[in-house]
Write a protein that holds these residues in place. Structure first.
Motif, PDB file in Angstrom:
ATOM      1  N   ARG A  84       0.815  -1.238  -0.077  1.00  0.00           N
ATOM      2  CA  ARG A  84       0.020   0.134  -0.133  1.00  0.00           C
ATOM      3  C   ARG A  84       0.923   1.146   0.044  1.00  0.00           C
ATOM      4  O   ARG A  84       2.033   1.308   0.347  1.00  0.00           O
ATOM      5  N   LEU A  85       0.282   2.204  -0.227  1.00  0.00           N
ATOM      6  CA  LEU A  85       0.909   3.699  -0.140  1.00  0.00           C
ATOM      7  C   LEU A  85       1.086   4.085   1.421  1.00  0.00           C
ATOM      8  O   LEU A  85       0.351   3.487   2.373  1.00  0.00           O
ATOM      9  N   GLY A  86       2.052   4.865   1.629  1.00  0.00           N
ATOM     10  CA  GLY A  86       2.265   5.171   2.852  1.00  0.00           C
ATOM     11  C   GLY A  86       0.990   6.374   3.300  1.00  0.00           C
ATOM     12  O   GLY A  86       0.173   6.709   2.456  1.00  0.00           O
ATOM     13  N   ARG A  87       0.814   6.869   4.376  1.00  0.00           N
ATOM     14  CA  ARG A  87      -0.535   7.668   4.764  1.00  0.00           C
ATOM     15  C   ARG A  87       0.019   9.057   5.690  1.00  0.00           C
ATOM     16  O   ARG A  87       1.234   8.994   6.374  1.00  0.00           O
ATOM     17  N   SER A  88      -0.683   9.928   5.454  1.00  0.00           N
ATOM     18  CA  SER A  88      -0.426  11.254   6.081  1.00  0.00           C
ATOM     19  C   SER A  88      -1.160  11.282   7.382  1.00  0.00           C
ATOM     20  O   SER A  88      -1.980  10.495   7.818  1.00  0.00           O
ATOM     21  N   LEU A  89      -1.294  12.496   7.910  1.00  0.00           N
ATOM     22  CA  LEU A  89      -1.981  12.936   9.015  1.00  0.00           C
ATOM     23  C   LEU A  89      -3.180  13.698   8.656  1.00  0.00           C
ATOM     24  O   LEU A  89      -3.925  14.202   9.464  1.00  0.00           O
ATOM     25  N   GLY A  90      -3.503  13.249   7.162  1.00  0.00           N
ATOM     26  CA  GLY A  90      -4.952  13.820   6.735  1.00  0.00           C
ATOM     27  C   GLY A  90      -4.820  14.766   5.445  1.00  0.00           C
ATOM     28  O   GLY A  90      -5.665  14.946   4.665  1.00  0.00           O
ATOM     29  N   CYS A  91      -3.575  14.948   5.034  1.00  0.00           N
ATOM     30  CA  CYS A  91      -3.283  15.639   3.985  1.00  0.00           C
ATOM     31  C   CYS A  91      -3.223  14.894   2.737  1.00  0.00           C
ATOM     32  O   CYS A  91      -2.786  13.636   2.713  1.00  0.00           O
ATOM     33  N   PRO A  92      -3.471  15.411   1.549  1.00  0.00           N
ATOM     34  CA  PRO A  92      -3.326  14.733   0.344  1.00  0.00           C
ATOM     35  C   PRO A  92      -1.979  14.902  -0.109  1.00  0.00           C
ATOM     36  O   PRO A  92      -1.715  15.726  -0.969  1.00  0.00           O
ATOM     37  N   ALA A  93      -1.061  14.194   0.402  1.00  0.00           N
ATOM     38  CA  ALA A  93       0.396  13.977   0.084  1.00  0.00           C
ATOM     39  C   ALA A  93       0.848  13.424  -1.121  1.00  0.00           C
ATOM     40  O   ALA A  93       0.083  12.294  -1.468  1.00  0.00           O
ATOM     41  N   ILE A  94       1.837  14.119  -1.948  1.00  0.00           N
ATOM     42  CA  ILE A  94       2.047  13.371  -3.116  1.00  0.00           C
ATOM     43  C   ILE A  94       3.513  13.025  -3.067  1.00  0.00           C
ATOM     44  O   ILE A  94       4.358  13.338  -1.951  1.00  0.00           O
ATOM     45  N   SER A  95       4.020  12.589  -4.069  1.00  0.00           N
ATOM     46  CA  SER A  95       5.439  11.919  -4.223  1.00  0.00           C
ATOM     47  C   SER A  95       6.546  13.077  -4.420  1.00  0.00           C
ATOM     48  O   SER A  95       6.194  14.358  -4.870  1.00  0.00           O
ATOM     49  N   LEU A  96       7.617  12.940  -3.676  1.00  0.00           N
ATOM     50  CA  LEU A  96       8.870  13.836  -3.725  1.00  0.00           C
ATOM     51  C   LEU A  96       9.092  14.062  -5.100  1.00  0.00           C
ATOM     52  O   LEU A  96       9.606  15.334  -5.455  1.00  0.00           O
ATOM     53  N   LYS A  97       8.940  13.238  -6.000  1.00  0.00           N
ATOM     54  CA  LYS A  97       9.390  13.219  -7.439  1.00  0.00           C
ATOM     55  C   LYS A  97       8.586  14.573  -8.165  1.00  0.00           C
ATOM     56  O   LYS A  97       8.743  15.336  -9.155  1.00  0.00           O
ATOM     57  N   ASP A  98       7.074  14.422  -7.654  1.00  0.00           N
ATOM     58  CA  ASP A  98       6.142  15.283  -8.619  1.00  0.00           C
ATOM     59  C   ASP A  98       5.619  16.441  -7.845  1.00  0.00           C
ATOM     60  O   ASP A  98       5.078  17.298  -8.412  1.00  0.00           O
ATOM     61  N   HIS A  99       5.893  16.751  -6.385  1.00  0.00           N
ATOM     62  CA  HIS A  99       5.321  17.662  -5.767  1.00  0.00           C
ATOM     63  C   HIS A  99       5.480  19.109  -6.071  1.00  0.00           C
ATOM     64  O   HIS A  99       4.747  19.820  -6.251  1.00  0.00           O
ATOM     65  N   LYS A 100       6.619  19.277  -6.732  1.00  0.00           N
ATOM     66  CA  LYS A 100       7.013  20.785  -7.208  1.00  0.00           C
ATOM     67  C   LYS A 100       6.102  21.221  -8.228  1.00  0.00           C
ATOM     68  O   LYS A 100       5.704  22.078  -8.729  1.00  0.00           O
ATOM     69  N   LYS A 101       6.218  20.103  -9.321  1.00  0.00           N
ATOM     70  CA  LYS A 101       5.332  20.215 -10.670  1.00  0.00           C
ATOM     71  C   LYS A 101       3.770  20.456 -10.315  1.00  0.00           C
ATOM     72  O   LYS A 101       3.154  21.356 -10.781  1.00  0.00           O
ATOM     73  N   VAL A 102       3.334  19.523  -9.393  1.00  0.00           N
ATOM     74  CA  VAL A 102       1.872  19.405  -8.930  1.00  0.00           C
ATOM     75  C   VAL A 102       1.547  20.863  -8.198  1.00  0.00           C
ATOM     76  O   VAL A 102       0.467  21.606  -8.789  1.00  0.00           O
ATOM     77  N   ILE A 103       2.308  21.225  -7.511  1.00  0.00           N
ATOM     78  CA  ILE A 103       2.127  22.463  -6.644  1.00  0.00           C
ATOM     79  C   ILE A 103       2.116  23.597  -7.688  1.00  0.00           C
ATOM     80  O   ILE A 103       1.293  24.813  -7.510  1.00  0.00           O
ATOM     81  N   LYS A 104       3.100  23.758  -8.526  1.00  0.00           N
ATOM     82  CA  LYS A 104       3.032  24.976  -9.330  1.00  0.00           C
ATOM     83  C   LYS A 104       2.008  24.791 -10.222  1.00  0.00           C
ATOM     84  O   LYS A 104       1.403  25.989 -10.547  1.00  0.00           O
ATOM     85  N   LEU A 105       1.337  23.842 -10.659  1.00  0.00           N
ATOM     86  CA  LEU A 105       0.313  23.769 -11.640  1.00  0.00           C
ATOM     87  C   LEU A 105      -1.160  24.299 -10.808  1.00  0.00           C
ATOM     88  O   LEU A 105      -1.842  24.791 -11.375  1.00  0.00           O
ATOM     89  N   LEU A 106      -1.226  23.796  -9.386  1.00  0.00           N
ATOM     90  CA  LEU A 106      -2.287  24.087  -8.561  1.00  0.00           C
ATOM     91  C   LEU A 106      -2.171  25.343  -7.847  1.00  0.00           C
ATOM     92  O   LEU A 106      -3.324  25.806  -7.417  1.00  0.00           O
TER      93      LEU A 106
END
Length: 262
Positions: free
Chosen positions: A195-217
């Motif tokens: 399974r994937l790891g889990r957060s404290l409630g956040c929609p967490a994403i991969s370190l590989k994608d997070h900068k690209k995703v955050i820039k888009l959103l």
């Protein structure tokens, strides 16, 4: 004799011209055909058709996205009038081992990103089953969000979220529910744990994608976190206006051809 013929011909031309003029005048003055005024239901049906066309054109069924999730997200995006044309959907009806985050450019009609996203640790293991708006619940909250600005936190670059549904996710800001990168969001983590790891409630994403995703959103995009959770589907005022109309138009969930992400 020739003069008589000329007189008859002239009379005929005059009458013909007169008749033609009256016919044209009559046609131009005829009342325009009556068209029934479009109703809200007609408009909604047009909207439903539009989301189906976009859903099919992006091959989202093959990519695992629930048609229900997309229909609700599409409608909510129109309703909320986000300032950005970017719409993100986290489909928590899927296993966390699948790439269940979809980012769509609504203007360009393009799927920009399809990647992994984590749910809260108290929402479930492989699947998210429970949801909460309460502080320290460590559960995900469903519904519509507006993205805000970014900041540098303990997870590095992070994107603040504003929950837009009262009683469902409106405590997201005070709960510090944000989008951030995490090392437990990866294919290697899935291979090691199932399974994937889990957060404290956040929609967490991969370190590989997070900068690209955050820039888009960043700053004004829409995010919709979906599940088949009955409490949400029955309690959301936003969804209540369209559920009955969509029920007759959307494809069956069982008809989807899910593909593996790993």
């Amino acid at each position: 004799m020739t003069k008589i013929r000329l007189v008859y011909l002239a009379s005929f031309l005059i009458l013909s011209a007169s008749f033609g003029f009256k016919a044209i005048q009559s046609f131009n003055s005829a009342p325009a055909p009556h068209h029934a005024q479009s109703s809200p239901t007609d408009s909604l049906r047009a909207n439903v058709a539009e989301w189906q066309v976009l859903y099919d054109s992006l091959d989202l069924a093959d990519k695992g996205l629930s048609p229900t999730a997309f229909a609700y997200a599409w409608y909510g995006f129109q309703k909320m009038k986000f300032t950005s044309p970017i719409m993100a959907i986290a489909d928590f009806s899927q296993s966390s081992t699948r790439k269940r985050l979809y980012i769509v450019d609504m203007n360009e009609k393009k799927l920009l990103v399809n990647t992994f996203v984590a749910h809260g640790r108290n929402s479930g293991n492989e699947y998210a089953r429970k949801f909460s708006n309460a502080n320290e619940s460590y559960q995900s909250s469903l519904g519509f969000y507006r993205t805000l600005g970014t900041y540098q936190g303990k997870h590095g670059l992070s994107l603040r979220l504003e929950g837009l549904e009262k009683g469902i996710n409106d405590k997201a800001f005070e709960r510090a529910i944000v989008m951030h990168g995490a090392n437990y969001v990866s294919e290697s983590f899935i291979k090691n744990t199932g399974r994937l790891g889990r957060s404290l409630g956040c929609p967490a994403i991969s370190l590989k994608d997070h900068k690209k995703v955050i820039k888009l959103l960043y700053n004004g995009a829409g995010l919709f976190i979906y599940s088949k959770d009955k409490a949400y589907l029955n309690g959301s005022k936003l969804l209540a206006t369209i559920q009955s109309q969509l029920s007759n138009d959307q494809p069956s969930e069982s008809s989807l051809r899910y593909t593996s992400s790993i």
